[in-house]
Design a protein around this motif. Structure first.
Motif, short mmCIF file in Angstrom:
data_model
loop_
_atom_site.label_atom_id
_atom_site.label_comp_id
_atom_site.label_asym_id
_atom_site.label_seq_id
_atom_site.Cartn_x
_atom_site.Cartn_y
_atom_site.Cartn_z
N VAL A 41 0.84 -1.19 0.00
CA VAL A 41 0.00 0.00 0.00
C VAL A 41 0.88 1.24 0.00
O VAL A 41 0.62 2.21 -0.69
CB VAL A 41 -0.94 0.00 1.22
CG1 VAL A 41 -1.71 1.29 1.30
CG2 VAL A 41 -1.89 -1.19 1.15
N ASP A 42 1.95 1.20 0.77
CA ASP A 42 2.91 2.30 0.81
C ASP A 42 4.27 1.76 1.21
O ASP A 42 4.40 0.61 1.60
CB ASP A 42 2.47 3.41 1.76
CG ASP A 42 2.24 2.91 3.18
OD1 ASP A 42 2.49 1.73 3.47
OD2 ASP A 42 1.80 3.72 4.02
N VAL A 43 5.27 2.58 1.09
CA VAL A 43 6.62 2.19 1.47
C VAL A 43 6.73 2.35 2.99
O VAL A 43 6.39 3.40 3.52
CB VAL A 43 7.67 3.06 0.76
CG1 VAL A 43 9.07 2.73 1.25
CG2 VAL A 43 7.57 2.89 -0.74
N PRO A 44 7.20 1.31 3.70
CA PRO A 44 7.35 1.43 5.16
C PRO A 44 8.25 2.60 5.55
O PRO A 44 9.19 2.93 4.84
CB PRO A 44 7.98 0.10 5.56
CG PRO A 44 7.67 -0.83 4.46
CD PRO A 44 7.61 0.02 3.21
N SER A 45 7.92 3.22 6.67
CA SER A 45 8.70 4.38 7.10
C SER A 45 10.14 4.02 7.45
O SER A 45 11.04 4.83 7.31
CB SER A 45 8.03 5.06 8.30
OG SER A 45 7.92 4.14 9.37
N LYS A 46 10.36 2.80 7.89
CA LYS A 46 11.72 2.36 8.20
C LYS A 46 12.28 1.67 6.97
O LYS A 46 11.86 0.58 6.60
CB LYS A 46 11.73 1.41 9.39
CG LYS A 46 11.33 2.10 10.68
CD LYS A 46 11.52 1.19 11.85
CE LYS A 46 11.21 1.93 13.12
NZ LYS A 46 11.53 1.15 14.29
N SER A 47 13.24 2.27 6.33
CA SER A 47 13.78 1.73 5.09
C SER A 47 14.48 0.38 5.30
O SER A 47 14.57 -0.41 4.37
CB SER A 47 14.75 2.72 4.44
OG SER A 47 15.85 2.97 5.28
N GLU A 48 14.95 0.11 6.50
CA GLU A 48 15.63 -1.18 6.75
C GLU A 48 14.67 -2.35 6.51
O GLU A 48 15.02 -3.32 5.85
CB GLU A 48 16.17 -1.23 8.16
CG GLU A 48 16.91 -2.53 8.45
CD GLU A 48 17.48 -2.59 9.85
OE1 GLU A 48 17.85 -3.70 10.26
OE2 GLU A 48 17.58 -1.54 10.52
N GLN A 49 13.45 -2.26 7.03
CA GLN A 49 12.48 -3.33 6.83
C GLN A 49 12.11 -3.46 5.36
O GLN A 49 11.97 -4.55 4.84
CB GLN A 49 11.22 -3.09 7.67
CG GLN A 49 10.20 -4.21 7.55
CD GLN A 49 10.76 -5.57 7.97
OE1 GLN A 49 11.48 -5.68 8.95
NE2 GLN A 49 10.44 -6.61 7.21
N TYR A 50 11.97 -2.33 4.69
CA TYR A 50 11.65 -2.34 3.26
C TYR A 50 12.76 -3.05 2.49
O TYR A 50 12.50 -3.89 1.64
CB TYR A 50 11.49 -0.89 2.77
CG TYR A 50 11.26 -0.77 1.30
CD1 TYR A 50 10.05 -1.14 0.73
CD2 TYR A 50 12.27 -0.30 0.46
CE1 TYR A 50 9.84 -1.02 -0.63
CE2 TYR A 50 12.07 -0.18 -0.90
CZ TYR A 50 10.84 -0.54 -1.44
OH TYR A 50 10.64 -0.44 -2.79
N MET A 51 14.00 -2.73 2.80
CA MET A 51 15.12 -3.36 2.09
C MET A 51 15.24 -4.84 2.41
O MET A 51 15.62 -5.62 1.55
CB MET A 51 16.43 -2.62 2.41
CG MET A 51 16.49 -1.23 1.80
SD MET A 51 16.07 -1.19 0.03
CE MET A 51 17.34 -2.20 -0.66
N ARG A 52 14.88 -5.25 3.61
CA ARG A 52 14.89 -6.68 3.93
C ARG A 52 13.91 -7.42 3.02
O ARG A 52 14.20 -8.52 2.55
CB ARG A 52 14.52 -6.91 5.38
CG ARG A 52 15.60 -6.53 6.35
CD ARG A 52 15.13 -6.71 7.78
NE ARG A 52 16.06 -6.16 8.73
CZ ARG A 52 16.83 -6.90 9.51
NH1 ARG A 52 16.75 -8.21 9.47
NH2 ARG A 52 17.66 -6.32 10.34
N THR A 53 12.75 -6.81 2.78
CA THR A 53 11.77 -7.42 1.89
C THR A 53 12.30 -7.49 0.47
O THR A 53 12.16 -8.51 -0.20
CB THR A 53 10.45 -6.61 1.92
OG1 THR A 53 9.96 -6.59 3.26
CG2 THR A 53 9.40 -7.23 1.02
N VAL A 54 12.93 -6.43 0.01
CA VAL A 54 13.50 -6.41 -1.34
C VAL A 54 14.56 -7.50 -1.49
O VAL A 54 14.58 -8.25 -2.46
CB VAL A 54 14.09 -5.02 -1.67
CG1 VAL A 54 14.88 -5.04 -2.96
CG2 VAL A 54 12.98 -3.97 -1.72
N VAL A 55 15.43 -7.60 -0.51
CA VAL A 55 16.50 -8.61 -0.54
C VAL A 55 15.91 -10.02 -0.50
O VAL A 55 16.37 -10.91 -1.23
CB VAL A 55 17.51 -8.39 0.60
CG1 VAL A 55 18.46 -9.56 0.74
CG2 VAL A 55 18.26 -7.10 0.38
N ALA A 56 14.88 -10.22 0.29
CA ALA A 56 14.24 -11.54 0.38
C ALA A 56 13.68 -11.94 -0.98
O ALA A 56 13.85 -13.08 -1.41
CB ALA A 56 13.14 -11.52 1.43
#
Length: 40
Positions: free
Chosen positions: A18-33
């Protein structure tokens, strides 16, 4: 993406947000996964 692709829904390598999480670390973990699925 085309509207047809969006209508088919999520798959093993597609996840809608729905939107990009405010904490970029969690977002990047999803991208890497997703990047590491099926051997990377």
């Amino acid at each position: 993406m085309t509207i047809e692709e969006i209508k088919t829904g999520e798959k093993d390598n597609v996840e809608y947000k729905v939107d990009v999480p405010s904490k970029s670390e969690q977002y990047m973990r999803t991208v890497v996964a997703f990047a590491n699925v099926n051997g990377g």
